[in-house]
Design an enzyme around this catalytic site. Structure first.
Site, PDB file in Angstrom:
ATOM      1  N   ASP A 137       0.837  -1.202   0.000  1.00  0.00           N
ATOM      2  CA  ASP A 137       0.000   0.000   0.000  1.00  0.00           C
ATOM      3  C   ASP A 137       0.875   1.257   0.000  1.00  0.00           C
ATOM      4  O   ASP A 137       0.521   2.264  -0.617  1.00  0.00           O
ATOM      5  CB  ASP A 137      -0.922   0.002   1.233  1.00  0.00           C
ATOM      6  CG  ASP A 137      -2.040  -1.025   1.106  1.00  0.00           C
ATOM      7  OD1 ASP A 137      -2.507  -1.257  -0.024  1.00  0.00           O
ATOM      8  OD2 ASP A 137      -2.434  -1.599   2.133  1.00  0.00           O
ATOM      9  N   GLY A 138       2.023   1.178   0.695  1.00  0.00           N
ATOM     10  CA  GLY A 138       2.927   2.329   0.738  1.00  0.00           C
ATOM     11  C   GLY A 138       3.433   2.685  -0.661  1.00  0.00           C
ATOM     12  O   GLY A 138       3.499   3.861  -1.026  1.00  0.00           O
ATOM     13  N   ASN A 187      -4.742   8.529   2.008  1.00  0.00           N
ATOM     14  CA  ASN A 187      -4.867   7.926   3.344  1.00  0.00           C
ATOM     15  C   ASN A 187      -5.299   8.962   4.379  1.00  0.00           C
ATOM     16  O   ASN A 187      -6.360   8.871   4.938  1.00  0.00           O
ATOM     17  CB  ASN A 187      -3.527   7.357   3.807  1.00  0.00           C
ATOM     18  CG  ASN A 187      -3.367   5.879   3.501  1.00  0.00           C
ATOM     19  OD1 ASN A 187      -4.295   5.223   3.051  1.00  0.00           O
ATOM     20  ND2 ASN A 187      -2.190   5.356   3.752  1.00  0.00           N
ATOM     21  N   GLU A 188      -4.405   9.921   4.628  1.00  0.00           N
ATOM     22  CA  GLU A 188      -4.678  10.887   5.697  1.00  0.00           C
ATOM     23  C   GLU A 188      -3.743  12.069   5.637  1.00  0.00           C
ATOM     24  O   GLU A 188      -2.718  12.038   4.953  1.00  0.00           O
ATOM     25  CB  GLU A 188      -4.542  10.239   7.089  1.00  0.00           C
ATOM     26  CG  GLU A 188      -3.143  10.046   7.618  1.00  0.00           C
ATOM     27  CD  GLU A 188      -2.353   8.930   6.984  1.00  0.00           C
ATOM     28  OE1 GLU A 188      -1.380   9.239   6.262  1.00  0.00           O
ATOM     29  OE2 GLU A 188      -2.686   7.757   7.168  1.00  0.00           O
ATOM     30  N   ARG A 198      -5.903  20.332  22.520  1.00  0.00           N
ATOM     31  CA  ARG A 198      -4.505  20.512  22.907  1.00  0.00           C
ATOM     32  C   ARG A 198      -3.883  19.138  23.044  1.00  0.00           C
ATOM     33  O   ARG A 198      -4.421  18.258  23.724  1.00  0.00           O
ATOM     34  CB  ARG A 198      -4.394  21.259  24.229  1.00  0.00           C
ATOM     35  CG  ARG A 198      -2.942  21.515  24.577  1.00  0.00           C
ATOM     36  CD  ARG A 198      -2.802  22.328  25.833  1.00  0.00           C
ATOM     37  NE  ARG A 198      -1.395  22.503  26.135  1.00  0.00           N
ATOM     38  CZ  ARG A 198      -0.933  22.900  27.306  1.00  0.00           C
ATOM     39  NH1 ARG A 198      -1.767  23.183  28.282  1.00  0.00           N
ATOM     40  NH2 ARG A 198       0.355  23.025  27.513  1.00  0.00           N
ATOM     41  N   ALA A 242      -2.735  11.814  21.098  1.00  0.00           N
ATOM     42  CA  ALA A 242      -2.380  12.196  22.474  1.00  0.00           C
ATOM     43  C   ALA A 242      -2.999  13.527  22.895  1.00  0.00           C
ATOM     44  O   ALA A 242      -2.289  14.488  23.212  1.00  0.00           O
ATOM     45  CB  ALA A 242      -0.856  12.214  22.641  1.00  0.00           C
TER      46      ALA A 242
HETATM   47  P1  NAP Z   1       5.810   3.162   6.251  1.00  0.00           P
HETATM   48  O1  NAP Z   1       5.934   3.777   7.613  1.00  0.00           O
HETATM   49  O2  NAP Z   1       7.003   2.586   5.602  1.00  0.00           O
HETATM   50  O3  NAP Z   1       4.686   1.981   6.279  1.00  0.00           O
HETATM   51  C1  NAP Z   1       3.407   2.202   6.667  1.00  0.00           C
HETATM   52  C2  NAP Z   1       2.632   0.886   6.788  1.00  0.00           C
HETATM   53  O4  NAP Z   1       1.261   1.236   6.615  1.00  0.00           O
HETATM   54  C3  NAP Z   1       2.959  -0.166   5.716  1.00  0.00           C
HETATM   55  O5  NAP Z   1       2.922  -1.423   6.344  1.00  0.00           O
HETATM   56  C4  NAP Z   1       1.809  -0.040   4.724  1.00  0.00           C
HETATM   57  O6  NAP Z   1       1.446  -1.265   4.113  1.00  0.00           O
HETATM   58  C5  NAP Z   1       0.685   0.372   5.647  1.00  0.00           C
HETATM   59  N1  NAP Z   1      -0.382   1.082   4.973  1.00  0.00           N
HETATM   60  C6  NAP Z   1      -0.315   2.151   4.140  1.00  0.00           C
HETATM   61  N2  NAP Z   1      -1.554   2.513   3.758  1.00  0.00           N
HETATM   62  C7  NAP Z   1      -2.414   1.642   4.338  1.00  0.00           C
HETATM   63  C8  NAP Z   1      -3.819   1.507   4.339  1.00  0.00           C
HETATM   64  N3  NAP Z   1      -4.595   2.350   3.670  1.00  0.00           N
HETATM   65  N4  NAP Z   1      -4.368   0.524   5.090  1.00  0.00           N
HETATM   66  C9  NAP Z   1      -3.595  -0.324   5.795  1.00  0.00           C
HETATM   67  N5  NAP Z   1      -2.259  -0.250   5.845  1.00  0.00           N
HETATM   68  C10 NAP Z   1      -1.680   0.736   5.132  1.00  0.00           C
HETATM   69  O7  NAP Z   1       5.177   4.311   5.327  1.00  0.00           O
HETATM   70  P2  NAP Z   1       4.675   4.278   3.854  1.00  0.00           P
HETATM   71  O8  NAP Z   1       4.765   2.873   3.329  1.00  0.00           O
HETATM   72  O9  NAP Z   1       5.312   5.395   3.115  1.00  0.00           O
HETATM   73  O10 NAP Z   1       3.131   4.617   4.093  1.00  0.00           O
HETATM   74  C11 NAP Z   1       2.705   5.877   4.548  1.00  0.00           C
HETATM   75  C12 NAP Z   1       1.611   5.637   5.539  1.00  0.00           C
HETATM   76  O11 NAP Z   1       2.178   5.168   6.760  1.00  0.00           O
HETATM   77  C13 NAP Z   1       0.851   6.865   5.958  1.00  0.00           C
HETATM   78  O12 NAP Z   1      -0.153   7.208   5.037  1.00  0.00           O
HETATM   79  C14 NAP Z   1       0.315   6.448   7.307  1.00  0.00           C
HETATM   80  O13 NAP Z   1      -1.003   5.937   7.197  1.00  0.00           O
HETATM   81  C15 NAP Z   1       1.202   5.318   7.741  1.00  0.00           C
HETATM   82  N6  NAP Z   1       1.785   5.637   9.041  1.00  0.00           N
HETATM   83  C16 NAP Z   1       1.360   4.903  10.098  1.00  0.00           C
HETATM   84  C17 NAP Z   1       1.807   5.207  11.359  1.00  0.00           C
HETATM   85  C18 NAP Z   1       1.307   4.392  12.506  1.00  0.00           C
HETATM   86  O14 NAP Z   1       0.491   3.489  12.287  1.00  0.00           O
HETATM   87  N7  NAP Z   1       1.741   4.679  13.727  1.00  0.00           N
HETATM   88  C19 NAP Z   1       2.718   6.259  11.574  1.00  0.00           C
HETATM   89  C20 NAP Z   1       3.120   6.986  10.465  1.00  0.00           C
HETATM   90  C21 NAP Z   1       2.636   6.672   9.193  1.00  0.00           C
HETATM   91  P3  NAP Z   1       2.333  -2.041   3.035  1.00  0.00           P
HETATM   92  O15 NAP Z   1       3.248  -2.898   3.822  1.00  0.00           O
HETATM   93  O16 NAP Z   1       1.316  -2.796   2.250  1.00  0.00           O
HETATM   94  O17 NAP Z   1       3.074  -1.004   2.223  1.00  0.00           O
END
Ligand code: NAP
Length: 254
Positions: A42-43, A113-114, A139, A176
């Site tokens: 998804d990323g 996503n967000e 806050r 938080a």
């Molecule tokens: P990453 O930090 O390398 O990986 C983010 C993880 O989120 C990967 O496992 C990815 O799945 C999964 N993911 C992305 N979109 C998803 C969705 N719509 N539903 C379920 N899982 C999803 O970052 P990245 O790959 O560049 O992705 C960016 C995304 O990371 C942001 O949009 C944000 O949603 C997420 N993120 C999550 C957190 C957290 O949960 N604490 C913190 C920061 C960012 P794949 O393994 O299939 O790529």
């Protein structure tokens, strides 16, 4: 009709990319492709959408099922046939439209996503307005506004609800949040109709970090963010529909 491949840098994705380049009967185009094949998770899909927002996306998930990819590794031949013979269907995904204002500039962004506004080292104070009405003064570390597709990403880690993408919603989740006699917030995720407009505003200009999907940057003199849902902006191809329940199950419950 041209195409391009965006792929995760791992052996499976690399090998599959070479295979597809031999089989797809269209010209490669790195600048403005009509079709984009995304190999990875998804990323990888999210980053491809930000590179080529107007293309038609063909996602192949190389791991579990994921939320954006509609083809599995076993369905690669089907994908090749769909592209070469135009036998695919399309669906359209909603995006967040964000207008970020500082004292110096206005920045337009979109997210599938967000988007989040955060100030990790200290607390951020934001007036949260919905349709021009003040809901609360938040806050805390920050706020996350997600789409239904994004509800299983960062939003889920913040204990937001998982939302069926057939529901056209925006969701606000707190990162938080502080609740005291001075600052009182809803403290639960808030799901809003796609017709609502969210405004996050600071009383005094402040420094914030903005995240837009996988992208992030710092904004000085931040004043406000206007966020709404734009329906059906990103085009995704599929051959047969994949059940959302199966996606949730394969990603989180197995
Ligand atoms: P990453 O930090 O390398 O990986 C983010 C993880 O989120 C990967 O496992 C990815 O799945 C999964 N993911 C992305 N979109 C998803 C969705 N719509 N539903 C379920 N899982 C999803 O970052 P990245 O790959 O560049 O992705 C960016 C995304 O990371 C942001 O949009 C944000 O949603 C997420 N993120 C999550 C957190 C957290 O949960 N604490 C913190 C920061 C960012 P794949 O393994 O299939 O790529």
């Amino acid at each position: 009709m041209t195409y391009w491949i965006v792929y995760k840098d791992d052996p499976i994705s690399n090998e599959l990319k070479q295979h597809l380049e031999q089989k797809i009967q269209l010209e490669l185009d790195s600048l403005s492709p009509n079709l984009v094949i995304v190999i990875g998770g998804d990323g990888t899909f999210i980053s491809a959408v930000h590179m080529f927002p107007n293309a038609i996306f063909f996602g192949i998930h190389t791991g579990h099922l994921g939320f954006y990819a509609n083809y599995t590794l076993e369905e690669v031949d089907q994908l090749i046939e769909d592209i070469n013979h135009k036998t695919y269907h399309i669906e359209k995904i909603d995006v967040l439209q964000c207008q970020l204002k500082t004292s110096q500039e206005t920045i337009e962004e979109f997210a599938i996503n967000e988007m989040t506004l955060i100030t990790p080292p200290k607390t951020l104070i934001l007036e949260v307005e919905v349709d021009g009405q003040l809901l609360e003064t938040f806050r805390g570390t920050g706020l996350c506004i997600s789409t239904a597709y994004g509800s299983t990403a960062y939003n889920k880690s913040l204990h937001g609800a998982v939302v069926d993408p057939n529901l056209k919603t925006l969701q606000i989740t707190e990162i938080a949040g502080i609740n005291s006699n001075q600052y009182r917030t809803l403290s639960s995720p808030l799901l809003l109709s796609h017709k609502r407009r969210i405004k996050l505003e600071t009383k005094e200009e402040t420094e914030v970090f903005v995240t837009i999907d996988h992208l992030s940057y710092q904004l000085h003199h931040f004043k406000s963010a206007d966020i709404s849902l734009k329906l059906e902006k990103v085009t995704v191809a599929y051959h047969k529909e994949t059940s959302y329940i199966q996606r949730v199950k394969r990603t989180f419950l197995k």
